[in-house]
Design an enzyme around this catalytic site. Structure first.
Site, PDB file in Angstrom:
ATOM      1  N   CYS A 164      38.258  70.962  49.980  1.00 11.89           N
ATOM      2  CA  CYS A 164      38.464  70.293  48.692  1.00 11.89           C
ATOM      3  C   CYS A 164      37.163  69.749  48.127  1.00 11.89           C
ATOM      4  O   CYS A 164      36.943  69.754  46.915  1.00 11.89           O
ATOM      5  CB  CYS A 164      39.483  69.169  48.835  1.00 11.89           C
ATOM      6  SG  CYS A 164      38.982  67.857  49.989  1.00 11.89           S
ATOM      7  N   HIS A 190      41.142  63.348  50.309  1.00 10.35           N
ATOM      8  CA  HIS A 190      41.135  64.559  49.478  1.00 10.35           C
ATOM      9  C   HIS A 190      40.239  64.329  48.267  1.00 10.35           C
ATOM     10  O   HIS A 190      40.110  63.208  47.770  1.00 10.35           O
ATOM     11  CB  HIS A 190      42.575  64.852  49.029  1.00 10.35           C
ATOM     12  CG  HIS A 190      42.755  66.123  48.256  1.00 10.35           C
ATOM     13  ND1 HIS A 190      42.293  67.345  48.680  1.00 10.35           N
ATOM     14  CD2 HIS A 190      43.369  66.355  47.050  1.00 10.35           C
ATOM     15  CE1 HIS A 190      42.618  68.279  47.800  1.00 10.35           C
ATOM     16  NE2 HIS A 190      43.256  67.695  46.801  1.00 10.35           N
ATOM     17  N   ASN A 224      43.528  69.377  40.368  1.00  9.15           N
ATOM     18  CA  ASN A 224      43.598  69.551  41.825  1.00  9.15           C
ATOM     19  C   ASN A 224      43.144  70.967  42.200  1.00  9.15           C
ATOM     20  O   ASN A 224      42.908  71.817  41.339  1.00  9.15           O
ATOM     21  CB  ASN A 224      45.026  69.298  42.304  1.00  9.15           C
ATOM     22  CG  ASN A 224      45.094  68.949  43.772  1.00  9.15           C
ATOM     23  OD1 ASN A 224      44.082  68.919  44.468  1.00  9.15           O
ATOM     24  ND2 ASN A 224      46.302  68.681  44.268  1.00  9.15           N
TER      25      ASN A 224
END
Length: 373
Positions: free
Chosen positions: A64, A200, A218
């Site tokens: 991520c 994250h 995202n």
């Protein structure tokens, strides 16, 4: 997920590297940054300014941090150079020091790796995402995307500060806790429930005061949230680690001289032996500034602006990236000149005396004698 928060020692090293790079020039640098929106608006969405690239899917790899870093770089490039590119997360997964590829990392290390290696990201089609860490190969290709500057915001910045940075630098990388049912199963509404430990990285791209929330992008594909996007409440516990990045401005074709009665002022420059990039910022009076990029050796750049005859106040700023002993840093030049414009004129920009032993110099305008082979 895959976020690994740096230790205090690693953060101190990052701040030291960024501080040594920009030195005393941060306030001068801030003067040259364009605004892409209004920080006082009640809502803002970078997608309305063509400043957001498509949603991607990191799959079963803890990368991520690489996706957030690439998303911010793609955003900056789209805003500054008016070009949307699909850049390679795999380049970061393979190469970034202090990060573990699919085992996790931190986005500022990716920015720092580009800066210290004078590297540019590969295009996605040239180094496609493979969900595993492979050996590192420095890319010397044709993407022409390089880092100009970046910064990590210490502490917990105010909503106003984040808005201000967002309209000036484009999408920002931010960390949060994704290990909650509200985030994992998000479909609509505003996310408020998070733990304090971030797990994250996502990309911040806008806000809405009516919702009292940030708009984030995202990296879990379009099946998560609102086609890959979602809302996270202002001041939500666990939302932290705000970072921005700027890319260098590419060379651009010169604009044709307007038909109406204007005088041409040409600011010429050729990159010196240590210079790897220079940008020229010119503001005449209260008019919108013109920004020129210079990236190639052996080229005499003609940076032309057009003004009516008469007296004008010029604010001229140069931001120069130099490389010496394999280390990169920035130098700045500043000139506040009052010029009486009568006819077409060409000037050479010359760095003169250093201001208070800093990396900021006074600029002077001299007769053009630049010759290139």
């Amino acid at each position: 997920m895959g976020l690994v928060v740096p230790t205090d020692q690693e953060f101190r090293k990052l701040f030291k590297v960024q501080g040594a790079y920009i030195q005393d020039g941060q306030k001068v640098y801030d003067l040259t940054v364009s605004k892409f929106g209004d920080e006082n608006a009640t809502s803002f969405d970078l997608r309305d300014f063509d400043g957001v690239t498509s949603v991607k899917d990191q799959g079963n790899c803890g990368s991520c941090w690489a996706f957030a870093a690439v998303a911010t770089i793609e955003s900056s490039h789209a805003l500054i150079n008016k070009e949307k590119l699909d850049l390679s997360e795999q380049s970061f997964v393979n190469c970034v020091d202090n990060s573990g590829g699919c085992s996790g990392g931190w986005y500022d290390f990716a920015y720092n790796w580009l800066l210290e290696n004078d590297a540019e990201l590969a295009l996605e089609g040239e180094t496609p995402y493979q969900k595993v860490q492979n050996s590192c190969t420095l890319y010397e290709g044709k993407s022409n995307v390089k880092i100009s500057n970046y910064n990590f915001i210490e502490g917990n910045p105010s909503t106003e500060e984040v808005k201000n940075l967002l309209v000036r630098h484009g999408a920002m990388a931010v960390s949060l806790d994704a290990n909650t049912n509200e985030f994992l199963n998000y479909k609509s509404g505003v996310i408020h429930t998070m733990n304090t430990k971030p797990t994250h990285a996502v990309t911040l791209i806008g806000w809405d005061d009516d919702k009292q929330a940030w708009l984030v992008k995202n990296s879990w594909g379009t099946y998560w949230g609102l086609d890959g996007f979602g809302w996270v409440g202002y001041n939500t516990t666990g939302l932290t680690g705000f970072s921005w990045v700027d890319v260098t401005k590419n060379d651009a074709a010169p604009e044709p001289k307007p038909e109406k009665e204007l005088v041409e002022i040409d600011f010429v420059h050729a990159l010196g032996s240590l210079q790897v990039h220079q940008e020229l910022y010119i503001q005449v009076g209260r008019n919108k500034a013109k920004i020129f990029g210079m990236n190639k050796k052996g080229v005499k750049y003609h940076n032309r602006i057009y003004v009516p005859k008469g007296k004008h106040n010029f604010l001229i700023i140069t931001t120069t990236i130099i490389k010496k002993d394999n280390k990169k840093s920035m130098l700045f030049g500043v000139s506040k000149a009052k010029i009486t414009v009568k006819d077409d004129k060409t000037y050479k920009l010359v760095y003169k005396d250093r201001i208070k032993k800093s990396n900021v110099f006074n600029l002077t305008l001299e007769e053009d004698d630049i010759k290139v082979d």
